[in-house]
Motif scaffolding. Structure first.
Motif, PDB file in Angstrom:
ATOM      1  N   TYR A 626       0.862  -1.185   0.000  1.00  0.00           N
ATOM      2  CA  TYR A 626       0.000   0.000   0.000  1.00  0.00           C
ATOM      3  C   TYR A 626       0.896   1.232   0.000  1.00  0.00           C
ATOM      4  O   TYR A 626       1.867   1.308   0.761  1.00  0.00           O
ATOM      5  CB  TYR A 626      -0.906   0.004   1.234  1.00  0.00           C
ATOM      6  CG  TYR A 626      -1.899   1.152   1.276  1.00  0.00           C
ATOM      7  CD1 TYR A 626      -3.175   1.003   0.758  1.00  0.00           C
ATOM      8  CD2 TYR A 626      -1.554   2.383   1.834  1.00  0.00           C
ATOM      9  CE1 TYR A 626      -4.089   2.052   0.791  1.00  0.00           C
ATOM     10  CE2 TYR A 626      -2.452   3.430   1.871  1.00  0.00           C
ATOM     11  CZ  TYR A 626      -3.722   3.260   1.346  1.00  0.00           C
ATOM     12  OH  TYR A 626      -4.622   4.296   1.375  1.00  0.00           O
ATOM     13  N   ASP A 628       0.938   5.809  -0.815  1.00  0.00           N
ATOM     14  CA  ASP A 628       0.181   7.036  -1.070  1.00  0.00           C
ATOM     15  C   ASP A 628       1.084   8.233  -0.787  1.00  0.00           C
ATOM     16  O   ASP A 628       2.185   8.076  -0.235  1.00  0.00           O
ATOM     17  CB  ASP A 628      -1.071   7.086  -0.197  1.00  0.00           C
ATOM     18  CG  ASP A 628      -2.149   7.995  -0.773  1.00  0.00           C
ATOM     19  OD1 ASP A 628      -1.857   8.694  -1.772  1.00  0.00           O
ATOM     20  OD2 ASP A 628      -3.267   8.004  -0.227  1.00  0.00           O
ATOM     21  N   SER A 634       0.993  13.568  -4.302  1.00  0.00           N
ATOM     22  CA  SER A 634       0.646  12.218  -4.761  1.00  0.00           C
ATOM     23  C   SER A 634       1.857  11.292  -4.684  1.00  0.00           C
ATOM     24  O   SER A 634       2.998  11.732  -4.537  1.00  0.00           O
ATOM     25  CB  SER A 634       0.126  12.270  -6.203  1.00  0.00           C
ATOM     26  OG  SER A 634       1.128  12.813  -7.064  1.00  0.00           O
ATOM     27  N   SER A 682      -1.019   2.078  -6.669  1.00  0.00           N
ATOM     28  CA  SER A 682      -0.650   2.361  -5.283  1.00  0.00           C
ATOM     29  C   SER A 682      -0.850   1.164  -4.363  1.00  0.00           C
ATOM     30  O   SER A 682      -0.472   1.216  -3.198  1.00  0.00           O
ATOM     31  CB  SER A 682      -1.464   3.541  -4.760  1.00  0.00           C
ATOM     32  OG  SER A 682      -2.854   3.234  -4.799  1.00  0.00           O
ATOM     33  N   LYS A 683      -1.458   0.089  -4.874  1.00  0.00           N
ATOM     34  CA  LYS A 683      -1.709  -1.096  -4.056  1.00  0.00           C
ATOM     35  C   LYS A 683      -1.326  -2.345  -4.846  1.00  0.00           C
ATOM     36  O   LYS A 683      -1.419  -2.367  -6.081  1.00  0.00           O
ATOM     37  CB  LYS A 683      -3.169  -1.176  -3.624  1.00  0.00           C
ATOM     38  CG  LYS A 683      -3.636   0.044  -2.826  1.00  0.00           C
ATOM     39  CD  LYS A 683      -5.114  -0.019  -2.542  1.00  0.00           C
ATOM     40  CE  LYS A 683      -5.579   1.245  -1.844  1.00  0.00           C
ATOM     41  NZ  LYS A 683      -5.415   2.450  -2.688  1.00  0.00           N
ATOM     42  N   PHE A 716      -3.595  -2.292  -8.099  1.00  0.00           N
ATOM     43  CA  PHE A 716      -4.843  -1.548  -8.248  1.00  0.00           C
ATOM     44  C   PHE A 716      -4.760  -0.280  -7.391  1.00  0.00           C
ATOM     45  O   PHE A 716      -3.950  -0.185  -6.458  1.00  0.00           O
ATOM     46  CB  PHE A 716      -6.048  -2.393  -7.829  1.00  0.00           C
ATOM     47  CG  PHE A 716      -5.962  -2.921  -6.419  1.00  0.00           C
ATOM     48  CD1 PHE A 716      -6.620  -2.271  -5.373  1.00  0.00           C
ATOM     49  CD2 PHE A 716      -5.214  -4.061  -6.122  1.00  0.00           C
ATOM     50  CE1 PHE A 716      -6.533  -2.745  -4.077  1.00  0.00           C
ATOM     51  CE2 PHE A 716      -5.135  -4.546  -4.827  1.00  0.00           C
ATOM     52  CZ  PHE A 716      -5.790  -3.884  -3.801  1.00  0.00           C
ATOM     53  N   ASN A 717      -5.608   0.667  -7.711  1.00  0.00           N
ATOM     54  CA  ASN A 717      -5.666   1.914  -6.955  1.00  0.00           C
ATOM     55  C   ASN A 717      -6.849   1.965  -6.004  1.00  0.00           C
ATOM     56  O   ASN A 717      -6.790   2.594  -4.953  1.00  0.00           O
ATOM     57  CB  ASN A 717      -5.733   3.110  -7.912  1.00  0.00           C
ATOM     58  CG  ASN A 717      -4.420   3.317  -8.656  1.00  0.00           C
ATOM     59  OD1 ASN A 717      -3.347   3.344  -8.054  1.00  0.00           O
ATOM     60  ND2 ASN A 717      -4.500   3.434  -9.984  1.00  0.00           N
ATOM     61  N   HIS A 718      -7.951   1.303  -6.371  1.00  0.00           N
ATOM     62  CA  HIS A 718      -9.159   1.275  -5.547  1.00  0.00           C
ATOM     63  C   HIS A 718      -9.607  -0.174  -5.417  1.00  0.00           C
ATOM     64  O   HIS A 718      -9.517  -0.963  -6.355  1.00  0.00           O
ATOM     65  CB  HIS A 718     -10.267   2.126  -6.176  1.00  0.00           C
ATOM     66  CG  HIS A 718      -9.840   3.535  -6.472  1.00  0.00           C
ATOM     67  ND1 HIS A 718      -9.691   4.486  -5.490  1.00  0.00           N
ATOM     68  CD2 HIS A 718      -9.509   4.134  -7.653  1.00  0.00           C
ATOM     69  CE1 HIS A 718      -9.301   5.627  -6.045  1.00  0.00           C
ATOM     70  NE2 HIS A 718      -9.172   5.436  -7.356  1.00  0.00           N
ATOM     71  N   PHE A 719     -10.110  -0.523  -4.251  1.00  0.00           N
ATOM     72  CA  PHE A 719     -10.496  -1.915  -4.009  1.00  0.00           C
ATOM     73  C   PHE A 719     -11.602  -2.375  -4.955  1.00  0.00           C
ATOM     74  O   PHE A 719     -11.740  -3.569  -5.233  1.00  0.00           O
ATOM     75  CB  PHE A 719     -10.937  -2.090  -2.558  1.00  0.00           C
ATOM     76  CG  PHE A 719      -9.784  -2.118  -1.595  1.00  0.00           C
ATOM     77  CD1 PHE A 719      -9.053  -3.279  -1.388  1.00  0.00           C
ATOM     78  CD2 PHE A 719      -9.410  -0.967  -0.910  1.00  0.00           C
ATOM     79  CE1 PHE A 719      -7.983  -3.304  -0.500  1.00  0.00           C
ATOM     80  CE2 PHE A 719      -8.343  -0.979  -0.021  1.00  0.00           C
ATOM     81  CZ  PHE A 719      -7.624  -2.144   0.174  1.00  0.00           C
ATOM     82  N   SER A 720     -12.377  -1.443  -5.473  1.00  0.00           N
ATOM     83  CA  SER A 720     -13.420  -1.816  -6.424  1.00  0.00           C
ATOM     84  C   SER A 720     -12.849  -2.317  -7.742  1.00  0.00           C
ATOM     85  O   SER A 720     -13.545  -2.978  -8.525  1.00  0.00           O
ATOM     86  CB  SER A 720     -14.334  -0.612  -6.688  1.00  0.00           C
ATOM     87  OG  SER A 720     -13.581   0.480  -7.222  1.00  0.00           O
ATOM     88  N   GLU A 721     -11.558  -2.031  -7.993  1.00  0.00           N
ATOM     89  CA  GLU A 721     -10.918  -2.472  -9.234  1.00  0.00           C
ATOM     90  C   GLU A 721     -10.335  -3.885  -9.133  1.00  0.00           C
ATOM     91  O   GLU A 721      -9.911  -4.456 -10.138  1.00  0.00           O
ATOM     92  CB  GLU A 721      -9.793  -1.514  -9.620  1.00  0.00           C
ATOM     93  CG  GLU A 721     -10.213  -0.072  -9.784  1.00  0.00           C
ATOM     94  CD  GLU A 721      -9.013   0.837  -9.965  1.00  0.00           C
ATOM     95  OE1 GLU A 721      -9.191   1.924 -10.531  1.00  0.00           O
ATOM     96  OE2 GLU A 721      -7.893   0.454  -9.535  1.00  0.00           O
TER      97      GLU A 721
END
Length: 770
Positions: A626, A628, A634, A682-683, A716-721
């Motif tokens: 992780y 950020d 950024s 970022s993840k 991925f950048n967002h967990f939804s991805e």
């Protein structure tokens, strides 16, 4: 055979009878009948010299001495005017050996077997040795299942009392196991018991394993496996009554019949502890792995005895004796066990003796030992010491023995024998890639420089995409307490323009850093590092918008002071041939004040090794990262996480998984279409399941290992991805810890790829990246 001895004895007495002269002084010695043997050879064995007085006793001694050489079939002594005449009849010598018809074995191997049996060129020929050699050849063929082998031996006289031997071999077909029968089994089916055995009927892998060929040794091991299977399930009265192995008249099919008596299944009725209890009974009972009411299992009994013995060994009782005596209740099918404990005398370690370390200094091994000289013997400390030495990765094997000191009842020595492996490499290479062009590389590395245990490396790697110039040094024992100190100097250049899967950018990074490692527990270490680096950025007309935005925000040159903090725990039993244990690594990186960047990254990496059998090891790996920015800034795109390739998800191209960015080309270049580029994220999440096993026929080589794996992961950048970008693959791999560095080769099949993915089913990795 008795007749041969009679003939030899009669010949000897005949030679004695030929000597009937009176005693006389030997004026000269003459040898007659020799063809190959030099006269000087006979004189060297003859216990009579010119000037000696020869009588019947000395004549007998002389004849015995010449017979004992094995060179002669007959020896006679005569006298003529004071001259001793030695008449001999030589045995023929073997001049040549020919082997015809051998296909199963190489001729050199068969010749070596003949030599061990006494048949080789230039040796004296003996009919009995020839028969013995013929039996040796048959034995070798029978060991390969060639029961129908026929060997015809012929001899041919040659000039100068020599002989040629010819072996004509008709190998015949290999006998295969046709059927394995069980008689007397009621609780378990034949198919279940057959599945336990190594010996079996021919199958698809028989050409490779040879398990369809009968072997007395394999059958013996199978019978012990069968016995353990029953005893581990409570059948205390189990017995193998007999085994019959028969072969058909044509010598092609083998039938094996195993007669067993199962008996009844027993449960444990009670557990008692007796003897001299130097540790609390409650603690001893916790080490006993079975309880009253459970079905008896011999494996648990054996392991319980070992645990109790090791626990007493931790307190210095190295020769403790623990026996479990059963009391069987035949009527109720129950067994009560009493653990009798005799701790013996308490002993301490006199000396630690190290051998086999020709390059590595003794102190490098001794500083890993947790068992001290002069201290009480501790099984736990000795095992831990062995593991720590093995984890150095300087040795192919580490063996530890604790023999008693002669004439002492309270002392032992620790003998440590190591087998060193190459720990350094000098490598120069060149290669060509359609993406990177000409690649030149060279490296000098030594994990154990001058035998001190220190690490040093100098790496040079050139290519159209990656250029690296780096030097690194680490002293793992900067202090006697195990605090390590390391330095790094590096220059890294990245230019992604030759790649089609990355957004175009260019970086030039120059930096230097210092690292300190502090052990906080036996297997735990905390490391702190600080570096200073300058990065120059270059973007192009086809660079993704996020790269352009970053340059607008931070400029084309940035200074950074990355502060790293990590915690690592290593509880593996070996660094090279790991079969059990775990590793954990928590890593954090943050940009320190004073630089142009404000970001942080945290990653966690865990591996778990579990031994399924003596040869099979299950490895489960999990990683999560992780990152950020902070204070409104950024995460730099060149600090993103990446996935794909040999170290994460095999079968996909290196660093190709995760979010992609679209670049719309400049209208001035109409021939260039819109493209998608992997840009990292970022993840990061990666998981691997791997079943590792030794290479067949090379089980003793701890540098080679095969595995079957299932990989999954992405960035991925967002967990939804996560569901959209997650990729999986499966395949096989080979790992080789070569003298030039670790080599990993994998063949993978992607399981849920999409047309936009960059696939690379065959991958290999040589050495380690800086």
């Amino acid at each position: 055979m008795k007749f041969k001895y009679f003939v030899a004895l009669a010949g000897f007495f005949f030679a004695i009878s030929c000597w009937a002269s009176e005693s006389f002084v030997v004026k000269d010695i003459r040898v007659e009948g020799i063809q190959r043997t030099e006269a000087g050879t006979i004189f060297s064995y003859l216990p009579i010299k010119v000037g000696d007085t020869l009588d019947e006793a000395k004549a007998t001694e002389a004849i015995k001495a010449l017979y004992a050489t094995g060179f002669f079939k007959d020896v006679r002594l005569k006298s003529e005017s004071g001259v001793l005449i030695v008449e001999v009849d030589e045995r023929p010598a073997i001049a040549q050996i020919s082997i015809n018809g051998a296909k199963e074995f190489e001729k050199d191997k068969l010749a070596e077997g003949l030599k061990q049996a006494g048949i080789a060129e230039s040796r004296i020929f003996s009919r009995s040795l020839l028969e013995r050699a013929e039996q040796e050849l048959k034995r070798q063929y029978i060991s390969r299942g060639k029961y129908a082998v026929k060997i015809t031996t012929t001899t041919k006289p040659l000039e100068r009392n020599r002989i040629g031997i010819n072996f004509d071999i008709h190998e015949g077909r290999t006998a295969r196991i046709k059927k394995i029968n069980f008689v007397g089994n009621e609780q378990f089916k034949d198919s279940e018991l057959r599945g336990l055995l190594v010996l079996r009927k021919p199958d698809l892998l028989s050409w490779f394993t040879k398990n369809d060929q009968y072997s007395k040794q394999k059958l013996g091991a199978d019978l012990e496996t069968l016995r353990s299977y029953y005893l581990d399930r409570g059948y205390l009265e189990f017995n193998i009554e007999s085994t019959q192995v028969s072969i058909t008249p044509d010598m092609r099919d083998i039938y094996i019949t195993i007669n067993v008596t199962e008996g009844a299944q027993y449960k444990v009725s009670d557990i008692k502890v007796a003897g001299e209890l130097l540790i609390p009974e409650e603690e001893i009972r916790k080490l006993i792995l079975f309880k009253a009411g459970q079905v008896f299992a011999r494996q648990k009994l054996t392991e319980s005895i070992k645990l109790i013995t090791d626990r007493l060994g931790d307190d210095g009782y190295a020769f403790a004796n623990v026996n479990a005596s059963p009391e069987l209740d035949y009527e109720n099918r129950q067994a009560a066990f009493t653990f009798f404990i005799d701790p013996g005398r308490r002993v301490y370690v006199r000396r630690i003796n190290i051998s086999g370390n020709d390059r590595t200094r003794d102190e490098v091994i001794r500083r890993e030992f947790r068992q001290m000289e002069g201290a009480w013997h501790s099984t736990k400390n000795i095992n831990l010491s062995k593991q720590r030495v093995d984890r150095l990765a300087f040795f192919n094997s580490v063996n530890v023995e604790t023999p008693a000191v002669p004439n002492k009842t309270d002392q032992v020595d620790i003998n440590v024998k190591v087998e060193e492996r190459p720990t350094g490499s000098i490598m120069f290479g060149a290669g060509y890639s359609d993406r990177q062009g000409l690649i030149l590389n060279g490296s000098i590395s030594q994990n154990n420089i001058f035998g001190t245990g220190n690490f040093f490396s100098l790496d040079v790697n050139t290519g159209a995409i990656n250029k690296t110039y780096a030097a690194s040094f680490t002293n793992p024992y900067f202090t006697v307490n195990g605090v390590s100190l390391g330095f790094d100097v590096y220059k890294r250049d990245v230019d992604t323009r030759p790649l089609t899967r990355f957004g175009e950018f260019k970086t030039e990074t120059v930096g230097a850093g210092i690292r300190v490692g502090i052990p906080i527990a036996e297997n735990d270490i905390v490391s702190i590092g600080l570096a200073a680096e300058n990065t120059k950025l270059g973007i192009f007309e086809n660079s993704p918008p996020r790269y352009v935005d970053f340059v607008r925000e931070f400029g084309t040159s940035t200074n950074n002071f990355p502060l790293t903090i990590s915690w690592a725990r290593d509880r593996r039993d070996s660094a090279i041939w790991t079969t059990s244990g775990t590793t954990h690594r928590l890593f954090g990186e943050v940009s320190a004040p004073g630089g142009d960047l404000n970001y942080y990254k945290v990653s966690y990496h865990q591996k778990w090794f579990y031994p399924i059998t003596d040869d099979l090891t299950l490895m489960i790996n999990g990683e999560f990262g992780y990152g950020d920015g902070y204070t409104g800034k950024s995460l730099p795109f060149f600090k993103n996480f990446f996935a794909g390739g040999n170290n994460s998800v095999r079968g996909y191209d290196l660093n190709s998984l995760g979010p992609r960015d679209t670049v719309i080309p400049n209208t001035s270049n109409s021939a260039l279409n819109s493209r998608l580029f992997a840009v990292g994220a970022s993840k990061r999440v990666v998981g691997n399941i791997e079943l590792m096993y030794p290479v067949p026929f090379m089980k003793d080589d701890r540098s080679l290992r095969l595995s079957a794996f299932l990989d999954g992961g992405t960035t991925f950048n967002h967990f939804s991805e996560l569901n959209n970008f997650m990729r999986y693959s499966a395949g096989i791999a080979l790992t080789w810890v070569s003298p030039m560095g670790p080599l990993k080769v994998s063949l993978a099949q992607p399981l849920n790829d999409v047309p936009a993915d960059n696939l690379q089913r065959f991958q290999f990795m040589f050495g380690q990246q800086f």
